[in-house]
Scaffold this active site. Structure first.
Site, short mmCIF file in Angstrom:
data_model
loop_
_atom_site.label_atom_id
_atom_site.label_comp_id
_atom_site.label_asym_id
_atom_site.label_seq_id
_atom_site.Cartn_x
_atom_site.Cartn_y
_atom_site.Cartn_z
N HIS A 145 0.78 -1.10 -0.02
CA HIS A 145 -0.06 0.05 0.07
C HIS A 145 0.82 1.32 0.05
O HIS A 145 0.48 2.28 -0.34
CB HIS A 145 -0.84 0.09 1.23
CG HIS A 145 -0.38 0.28 2.44
ND1 HIS A 145 -0.07 -0.61 3.36
CD2 HIS A 145 -0.18 1.49 3.20
CE1 HIS A 145 0.42 -0.14 4.55
NE2 HIS A 145 0.38 1.17 4.29
N ASP B 77 0.14 -7.61 1.83
CA ASP B 77 0.47 -6.31 1.70
C ASP B 77 1.99 -6.14 1.71
O ASP B 77 2.59 -5.31 2.42
CB ASP B 77 -0.29 -5.52 2.72
CG ASP B 77 -0.06 -3.94 2.85
OD1 ASP B 77 0.22 -3.63 1.73
OD2 ASP B 77 -0.02 -3.31 3.95
N SER C 234 4.82 2.41 7.58
CA SER C 234 4.61 1.33 6.86
C SER C 234 5.75 0.62 6.18
O SER C 234 6.29 1.57 5.46
CB SER C 234 3.41 1.69 6.04
OG SER C 234 2.25 1.57 6.52
#
Length: 506
Positions: free
Chosen positions: A136, A166, A240
């Protein structure tokens, strides 16, 4: 970045009034207008245990050169069309403003699109320039730049992505060997073990935080293979794709999401464990895509009620609700109603363990599978196939309104044979046979388990039914056997599932 990123956090918070927390990805989604200086923050240690080192400085100094910032840019369409004001018909301003905004959309007086910059984190896994991050973070980006610890900026290409976990793998050309970190064994991590997280929160540059493993095996409904490590090491938006390290300097997790009411860290963060991430990254490196094992069954959780209805002492295993024709499961003889207890020698303690175990199995390998079938153990051999990642999922569809017909009643449901008229009016496929639920008492146990008018009961107690009297007889048999619940196999627009319904005692 996409709408899942954090430009929308404020709006989403307003939408979830009454919900105490929300799960959010932790990549930043704000535009960075100026160059942000790289800095390192070493948080003071907390008294977690007497073995805790006096300082993490040596470890952090060794690891930080392997952690990178990920900067992406994306070209988005100009929002001018959405900004066009609306005026009542006949307004003197209608033609004027329509002409003005039409010129804007055509580019006569302004740009057609705009560039959005977002930031995330990643880490180097090879001296030749392979970089791991979250999918993402780089999804739909037009340009990806990897910013090294020494502030060098290198353009990156996408080697491969895996939305289901992911994860993404990038490649940069640095002109010299880079500092890389190895994956560790997350299966050996225990709750309470100390960890370090390094990443790029809020675009600040490499930042080090410390904490412990708070929990293992978390399912946060992010994907079909959820098995997250939970940590209280502070991670925030922009972390992230960054690594979670053990104290040996090995990557045991890829930081992916946080659970937070505010968008900031509250000490609940989630990382993809290395034992799940490493095989995915190796496949992306070798093939540019993932290659997962495939069994060809639809499964559901064995609840306490379902276990009782099947005569199981414990709610273990994965209950087979459907078998794909010509799939590895079908060829091996797995049947609807089987409870898969072991796969390739591994115990299946819960339903969600089976997809991860099958996906990690070598394609083409023949493995032993043990199922519980009508109270006895059956051993089968299954040749694992390859999962088609683009295969659509089966979705439930709302049923039509109930109709009048001659019906029997059982478990608070009105039941009918499937006549041609009912088949057409409820939209039931020609290949479906069983007993139709035409109406039910909203206060009944069947209603509380989600059964609706339009559902078709295929089996009761793992035995097929064709007439309403078949249902009545099998429910009565379960009652005589002192069962508290009876197991129904229900079809809703092609989506089959087992439902354990409580038997009312007179």
């Amino acid at each position: 970045m996409k709408s899942r990123h954090f430009a929308r956090v404020a709006r989403e918070r307003r939408k979830v009034i009454g919900r105490p927390t929300q799960l959010i990805r932790v990549a930043t989604a704000f535009v960075v207008a100026t160059t942000v200086a790289s800095l390192s923050v070493s948080l003071p240690g907390r008294a977690l245990a007497h073995e805790e080192p006096a300082s993490y400085a040596d470890l952090a100094e060794r690891l930080m050169p392997s952690v990178v910032n990920i900067s992406t840019t994306q070209t988005t369409e100009s929002p001018m069309a959405e900004m066009t004001p609306q005026f009542p018909p006949g307004s003197p301003f209608e033609d004027l403003f329509r002409d003005f905004f039409e010129r804007r959309r055509k580019g006569e007086n302004g740009p057609k699109s705009r560039r959005v910059t977002s930031l995330g984190s990643g880490f180097i896994i090879s001296q030749t320039g392979f970089v791991v991050t979250n999918n993402h973070v780089i999804e739909e980006a037009d340009e990806i730049t990897v910013v090294l610890h020494d502030d060098r900026r290198l353009p990156a290409e996408v080697v491969g992505r895996d939305p289901k976990t992911d994860l993404a793998l990038l490649k940069v050309k640095a002109g010299r060997p880079l500092s890389a970190v190895p994956f560790g064994d997350s299966d050996g991590v225990r709750v309470g073990d100390r960890v370090l997280a390094i990443g790029n929160p809020f675009g600040l540059g490499n930042t080090v935080t410390a904490g412990i493993i708070s929990a293992r095996g978390r399912d946060i409904r992010a994907g079909p293979y959820d098995d997250f490590l939970q940590t209280d090491a502070p991670i925030n938006r922009g972390n992230s794709g960054g690594p979670l390290f053990n104290l040996d300097g090995e990557v045991i997790g890829v930081n992916t999401a946080i659970f937070s009411p505010s968008g900031g860290s509250v000490g609940i963060g989630f990382s993809v464990p290395s034992t799940l991430a490493e095989p995915v990254i190796e496949q992306l490196r070798s093939f540019g895509r993932t290659r997962r094992g495939w069994l060809g069954v639809r499964i559901q959780t064995v609840t306490d009620d379902i276990a009782e209805s099947l005569g199981l002492a414990e709610a273990d295993g994965a209950l087979v609700a459907d078998v794909v024709p010509n799939s590895p499961a079908a060829k091996a003889g797995i049947e609807i109603g089987d409870v898969i207890m072991t796969f390739d020698g591994k115990d299946i303690g819960s339903m969600r363990e089976l997809p991860r175990t099958v996906a990690a199995t070598e394609i083409g390998k023949t493995v032993p599978v043990q199922v519980l079938r009508r109270g006895r153990r059956v051993k089968l051999d299954v040749a694992v196939g390859e999962l088609d990642e683009d295969e659509p999922e089966v979705a439930a569809v709302e049923s039509g309104a109930p109709v009048e017909s001659d019906e029997a009643e059982s478990l608070g449901m009105r039941l009918s044979s499937i006549t041609p008229d009912l088949r057409q009016r409820f939209g039931i496929d020609d290949g479906i046979t069983g007993v139709l639920v035409t109406d039910l008492d909203p206060s009944s146990a069947a209603a509380s388990q989600g059964i609706r008018p339009g559902d078709v009961i295929l089996e009761v107690g793992l035995e097929e039914v064709e007439e309403p009297t078949d249902v009545i007889d099998k429910v009565a048999a379960a009652n005589r056997a002192q069962r508290k619940t009876v197991l129904l196999l229900v079809d809703r627009e092609g989506d089959q599932r087992f439902v354990a319904v409580e038997i009312a005692r007179g």
